[in-house]
Write a protein that holds these residues in place. Sequence first.
Motif, PDB file in Angstrom:
ATOM      1  N   ARG A   1      24.246  58.331 -14.689  1.00 31.44           N
ATOM      2  CA  ARG A   1      23.255  57.249 -14.276  1.00 31.44           C
ATOM      3  C   ARG A   1      23.080  56.386 -15.418  1.00 31.44           C
ATOM      4  NH1 ARG A   1      17.992  59.496 -11.303  1.00 31.44           N
ATOM      5  NH2 ARG A   1      18.854  61.196 -10.198  1.00 31.44           N
ATOM      6  N   ARG A   2      23.233  56.878 -16.677  1.00 27.46           N
ATOM      7  CA  ARG A   2      23.142  55.748 -17.820  1.00 27.46           C
ATOM      8  C   ARG A   2      24.359  54.978 -17.991  1.00 27.46           C
ATOM      9  NH1 ARG A   2      19.183  55.561 -21.893  1.00 27.46           N
ATOM     10  NH2 ARG A   2      20.263  53.979 -22.553  1.00 27.46           N
ATOM     11  N   ASN A   3      25.511  55.677 -17.674  1.00 29.06           N
ATOM     12  CA  ASN A   3      26.899  54.750 -17.680  1.00 29.06           C
ATOM     13  C   ASN A   3      26.917  53.792 -16.567  1.00 29.06           C
ATOM     14  OD1 ASN A   3      27.644  56.374 -19.912  1.00 29.06           O
ATOM     15  ND2 ASN A   3      29.089  57.710 -18.500  1.00 29.06           N
TER      16      ASN A   3
ATOM     17  N   ASP B   1      19.600  65.272 -23.836  1.00 24.91           N
ATOM     18  CA  ASP B   1      18.753  65.696 -22.730  1.00 24.91           C
ATOM     19  C   ASP B   1      17.122  65.295 -23.146  1.00 24.91           C
ATOM     20  OD1 ASP B   1      20.772  66.360 -21.245  1.00 24.91           O
ATOM     21  OD2 ASP B   1      20.637  68.628 -21.444  1.00 24.91           O
ATOM     22  N   LYS B   2      16.246  65.293 -22.177  1.00 24.06           N
ATOM     23  CA  LYS B   2      14.995  65.154 -22.482  1.00 24.06           C
ATOM     24  C   LYS B   2      14.228  66.258 -21.855  1.00 24.06           C
ATOM     25  CE  LYS B   2      14.478  60.254 -21.275  1.00 24.06           C
ATOM     26  NZ  LYS B   2      13.492  59.328 -20.990  1.00 24.06           N
ATOM     27  N   PRO B   3      13.395  66.858 -22.325  1.00 21.34           N
ATOM     28  CA  PRO B   3      12.279  68.119 -21.846  1.00 21.34           C
ATOM     29  C   PRO B   3      11.912  67.452 -20.880  1.00 21.34           C
ATOM     30  CG  PRO B   3      11.509  67.407 -23.956  1.00 21.34           C
ATOM     31  CD  PRO B   3      12.626  66.208 -23.790  1.00 21.34           C
TER      32      PRO B   3
ATOM     33  N   ARG C   1      22.601  58.025 -27.448  1.00 15.76           N
ATOM     34  CA  ARG C   1      22.977  57.556 -26.223  1.00 15.76           C
ATOM     35  C   ARG C   1      22.040  57.464 -25.220  1.00 15.76           C
ATOM     36  NH1 ARG C   1      24.748  55.136 -23.593  1.00 15.76           N
ATOM     37  NH2 ARG C   1      25.953  55.835 -21.709  1.00 15.76           N
ATOM     38  N   ARG C   2      20.728  57.963 -25.554  1.00 17.03           N
ATOM     39  CA  ARG C   2      19.652  58.032 -24.548  1.00 17.03           C
ATOM     40  C   ARG C   2      18.656  56.874 -25.003  1.00 17.03           C
ATOM     41  NH1 ARG C   2      18.249  62.400 -20.263  1.00 17.03           N
ATOM     42  NH2 ARG C   2      17.391  60.879 -18.874  1.00 17.03           N
ATOM     43  N   LYS C   3      19.037  56.198 -26.181  1.00 19.37           N
ATOM     44  CA  LYS C   3      18.050  55.202 -26.488  1.00 19.37           C
ATOM     45  C   LYS C   3      17.740  54.193 -25.398  1.00 19.37           C
ATOM     46  CE  LYS C   3      18.479  50.937 -29.701  1.00 19.37           C
ATOM     47  NZ  LYS C   3      19.225  50.575 -30.676  1.00 19.37           N
ATOM     48  N   CYS C   4      16.708  53.571 -25.566  1.00 18.50           N
ATOM     49  CA  CYS C   4      16.347  52.745 -24.598  1.00 18.50           C
ATOM     50  C   CYS C   4      17.203  51.927 -23.853  1.00 18.50           C
ATOM     51  CB  CYS C   4      14.928  51.820 -24.779  1.00 18.50           C
ATOM     52  SG  CYS C   4      14.455  50.734 -23.724  1.00 18.50           S
ATOM     53  N   PRO C   5      17.289  52.013 -22.634  1.00 14.47           N
ATOM     54  CA  PRO C   5      18.565  50.816 -22.183  1.00 14.47           C
ATOM     55  C   PRO C   5      18.195  49.451 -22.041  1.00 14.47           C
ATOM     56  CG  PRO C   5      17.254  52.036 -20.292  1.00 14.47           C
ATOM     57  CD  PRO C   5      16.641  52.546 -21.601  1.00 14.47           C
TER      58      PRO C   5
ATOM     59  N   ALA D   1      11.629  62.221 -27.163  1.00 14.52           N
ATOM     60  CA  ALA D   1      11.665  63.671 -27.080  1.00 14.52           C
ATOM     61  C   ALA D   1      13.147  63.997 -26.393  1.00 14.52           C
ATOM     62  CB  ALA D   1      10.683  64.250 -26.352  1.00 14.52           C
ATOM     63  N   ARG D   2      13.521  65.316 -27.059  1.00 11.18           N
ATOM     64  CA  ARG D   2      14.910  65.593 -26.719  1.00 11.18           C
ATOM     65  C   ARG D   2      14.678  67.224 -26.706  1.00 11.18           C
ATOM     66  NH1 ARG D   2      15.510  61.342 -26.405  1.00 11.18           N
ATOM     67  NH2 ARG D   2      17.204  59.919 -27.077  1.00 11.18           N
ATOM     68  N   VAL D   3      15.772  67.820 -26.006  1.00  4.44           N
ATOM     69  CA  VAL D   3      16.072  69.165 -26.044  1.00  4.44           C
ATOM     70  C   VAL D   3      17.435  69.455 -25.626  1.00  4.44           C
ATOM     71  CG1 VAL D   3      15.769  69.189 -23.478  1.00  4.44           C
ATOM     72  CG2 VAL D   3      15.069  71.318 -24.615  1.00  4.44           C
TER      73      VAL D   3
ATOM     74  N   HIS E   1       5.924  47.021 -18.540  1.00  8.22           N
ATOM     75  CA  HIS E   1       4.665  47.161 -19.320  1.00  8.22           C
ATOM     76  C   HIS E   1       5.033  47.243 -20.689  1.00  8.22           C
ATOM     77  CE1 HIS E   1       4.917  52.144 -19.159  1.00  8.22           C
ATOM     78  NE2 HIS E   1       5.899  51.629 -19.651  1.00  8.22           N
ATOM     79  N   THR E   2       6.174  47.583 -21.381  1.00  4.98           N
ATOM     80  CA  THR E   2       6.437  47.793 -22.742  1.00  4.98           C
ATOM     81  C   THR E   2       6.758  46.083 -22.970  1.00  4.98           C
ATOM     82  OG1 THR E   2       8.895  47.816 -21.789  1.00  4.98           O
ATOM     83  CG2 THR E   2       7.657  49.899 -22.657  1.00  4.98           C
ATOM     84  N   SER E   3       7.491  45.313 -22.530  1.00  4.77           N
ATOM     85  CA  SER E   3       7.763  44.007 -22.941  1.00  4.77           C
ATOM     86  C   SER E   3       6.324  43.100 -22.795  1.00  4.77           C
ATOM     87  CB  SER E   3       8.665  43.186 -22.227  1.00  4.77           C
ATOM     88  OG  SER E   3      10.155  43.927 -22.279  1.00  4.77           O
TER      89      SER E   3
HETATM   90  C1  HEM Z   1       9.449  46.547 -26.206  1.00  6.51           C
HETATM   91  C2  HEM Z   1       9.970  47.013 -25.107  1.00  6.51           C
HETATM   92  C3  HEM Z   1      10.307  48.368 -25.127  1.00  6.51           C
HETATM   93  C4  HEM Z   1      10.172  49.260 -25.904  1.00  6.51           C
HETATM   94  C5  HEM Z   1       9.314  49.518 -26.965  1.00  6.51           C
HETATM   95  C6  HEM Z   1      10.798  50.682 -25.091  1.00  6.51           C
HETATM   96  C7  HEM Z   1      10.785  51.856 -25.692  1.00  6.51           C
HETATM   97  C8  HEM Z   1      11.439  53.029 -24.937  1.00  6.51           C
HETATM   98  C9  HEM Z   1      11.567  54.348 -25.829  1.00  6.51           C
HETATM   99  C10 HEM Z   1      11.164  54.725 -26.931  1.00  6.51           C
HETATM  100  C11 HEM Z   1      12.264  54.822 -24.964  1.00  6.51           C
HETATM  101  C12 HEM Z   1      12.874  56.652 -25.108  1.00  6.51           C
HETATM  102  C13 HEM Z   1      14.254  56.487 -25.514  1.00  6.51           C
HETATM  103  C14 HEM Z   1      14.539  57.857 -26.093  1.00  6.51           C
HETATM  104  O1  HEM Z   1      14.208  58.665 -25.287  1.00  6.51           O
HETATM  105  O2  HEM Z   1      15.259  57.887 -27.009  1.00  6.51           O
HETATM  106  C15 HEM Z   1      12.556  54.178 -23.680  1.00  6.51           C
HETATM  107  C16 HEM Z   1      13.233  54.811 -22.573  1.00  6.51           C
HETATM  108  C17 HEM Z   1      13.277  53.816 -21.495  1.00  6.51           C
HETATM  109  N1  HEM Z   1      13.210  52.402 -21.311  1.00  6.51           N
HETATM  110 FE1  HEM Z   1      12.478  51.486 -22.729  1.00  6.51          FE
HETATM  111  N2  HEM Z   1      11.492  50.176 -23.867  1.00  6.51           N
HETATM  112  C18 HEM Z   1      11.219  48.894 -23.894  1.00  6.51           C
HETATM  113  C19 HEM Z   1      11.840  47.993 -22.906  1.00  6.51           C
HETATM  114  C20 HEM Z   1      12.332  48.542 -21.660  1.00  6.51           C
HETATM  115  C21 HEM Z   1      12.997  47.467 -20.787  1.00  6.51           C
HETATM  116  C22 HEM Z   1      12.921  45.973 -20.966  1.00  6.51           C
HETATM  117  C23 HEM Z   1      13.373  48.281 -19.874  1.00  6.51           C
HETATM  118  C24 HEM Z   1      14.003  47.923 -18.563  1.00  6.51           C
HETATM  119  C25 HEM Z   1      15.443  47.723 -18.603  1.00  6.51           C
HETATM  120  C26 HEM Z   1      13.238  49.567 -20.078  1.00  6.51           C
HETATM  121  C27 HEM Z   1      13.739  50.744 -19.567  1.00  6.51           C
HETATM  122  C28 HEM Z   1      13.655  52.084 -20.039  1.00  6.51           C
HETATM  123  C29 HEM Z   1      13.938  53.451 -19.042  1.00  6.51           C
HETATM  124  C30 HEM Z   1      14.480  53.184 -17.912  1.00  6.51           C
HETATM  125  C31 HEM Z   1      14.144  54.150 -20.239  1.00  6.51           C
HETATM  126  C32 HEM Z   1      14.400  55.906 -19.719  1.00  6.51           C
HETATM  127  C33 HEM Z   1      15.815  55.845 -20.088  1.00  6.51           C
HETATM  128  C34 HEM Z   1      16.299  57.481 -19.989  1.00  6.51           C
HETATM  129  O3  HEM Z   1      15.602  58.112 -19.508  1.00  6.51           O
HETATM  130  O4  HEM Z   1      17.658  57.659 -20.141  1.00  6.51           O
HETATM  131  N3  HEM Z   1      12.614  49.651 -21.403  1.00  6.51           N
HETATM  132  N4  HEM Z   1      12.094  52.974 -23.972  1.00  6.51           N
END
Ligand code: HEM
Length: 382
Positions: free
Chosen positions: A38-40, A9-11, A326-330, A268-270, A202-204
């Motif tokens: 949702r994640r699955n 869980d996230k806070p 399990r909640r690592k970035c998808p 973050a986690r909770v 925005h991340t990529s």
């Molecule tokens: C360099 C690229 C990226 C970085 C550094 C990054 C980093 C992160 C991190 C640190 C988290 C939090 C993970 C956690 O709570 O453990 C996250 C969550 C998330 N990321 Fe990424 N991300 C990237 C690319 C992407 C891409 C390409 C997508 C689209 C598919 C994406 C979609 C998401 C979503 C939807 C979450 C929230 C997931 C959830 O709440 O379960 N990210 N990301």
Amino acid sequence: MRQTVRLFDKPPELFKLFQPLFGPKSIQYANGLEGRTRRNTYDRAFSHEAVGRTFPVLDECADELIEKLRAMAAKGERIPLSRFCIGLAIKAILRVTVEPDSASLPDEQVAQLKSCYDLAWNEMEARLTQGEPEAGDHRVQAFNDALSHLHEFVDSTVRRRSAMKFDSDVDKTFADLAIELHAKDAEALRSDVITYMVGGFHTSGYLLLWALYYAIQHPNLADRLRAESAEVLGAAGEANMAAIGQMTFHRAFLDETMRLSCLAPFAARVSDAEVEVGGHTLPAGTPVIQALGTAGMCSEAYPEPDDFNPDRWTGQQLFEPFGFGRRKCPGYRLAYAETALWLSRLLAAFRFRLVDETYTAVSSFGLLTKPNEEVWVLAEAL
Ligand code: HEM
């Protein structure tokens, strides 16, 4: 941080500030069974195999950009690198997560989406540092206009996609899986599509920008990247997951880029029950920050942490740019695949240099770290 790996869980309150943009029912705020369901469901769209199928689209997006940059290089024009990296990432995320077969998005639409995103994201971060705007403040109207444009875009693409029939699950994008899951909840559907779209570009986009910036600052390392992609992609004949997996210097270069730029500073986690973390007993409901960025600057794990040194990336690492468990970035597989491919394609096509050779990027910190202004470069076609 690793001791929090089992928490899912996230806070919600920590990310609440971004709720106006992501939407109240975004996966960002979904915990427990709802979040796991949702994640699955969605993670199927970002598996190793699913990402492997995106290479033709990722390559096409790179071809379009390279053609544009070649024309600018031939005229000696200054290139706004940040705008182009984000534009590339927007096109790719929309084609990968929503509509792979669509004719390429017109540049005007990408530019408009980028400006709506810039406005909405900057407003969210301004609320973090300067507080909420007063009712009637022009910031509120500007934010609402940007948001309704994003909503219109998402709603119209979802309408088009909802009308489609599929022979096999393999043809379904993330958006198709979300449409099935949220058949009765339009608000949750829109929130998740916006969250994956924004989270994915925005991340990529900024990762590619920072990587190119470091490649400009370290021409010898850029040459090593060129040599690796010539050897691996040259032998494979086309980009695919196996070839990208062999490009270990690209991977190290991207990891070092995320570490030094502090691209995604925290997760973050909770827990809804009392838990023990690192020898401390945390009462139920205590938010725990996973300080990803701080871990990346730990001088015991990363001697001389301010140096850009991809060769330090061997063996077990303290820094996890995409979080844990399990909640690592998808999107982590997609992010590595697309940015490794684009970095190799762009460096094979051009030698970049800064317009102002004395320029040093200054970081603007927030939920994401980016340069505080446009990075202007010149390109020489190779
Ligand atoms: C360099 C690229 C990226 C970085 C550094 C990054 C980093 C992160 C991190 C640190 C988290 C939090 C993970 C956690 O709570 O453990 C996250 C969550 C998330 N990321 Fe990424 N991300 C990237 C690319 C992407 C891409 C390409 C997508 C689209 C598919 C994406 C979609 C998401 C979503 C939807 C979450 C929230 C997931 C959830 O709440 O379960 N990210 N990301």
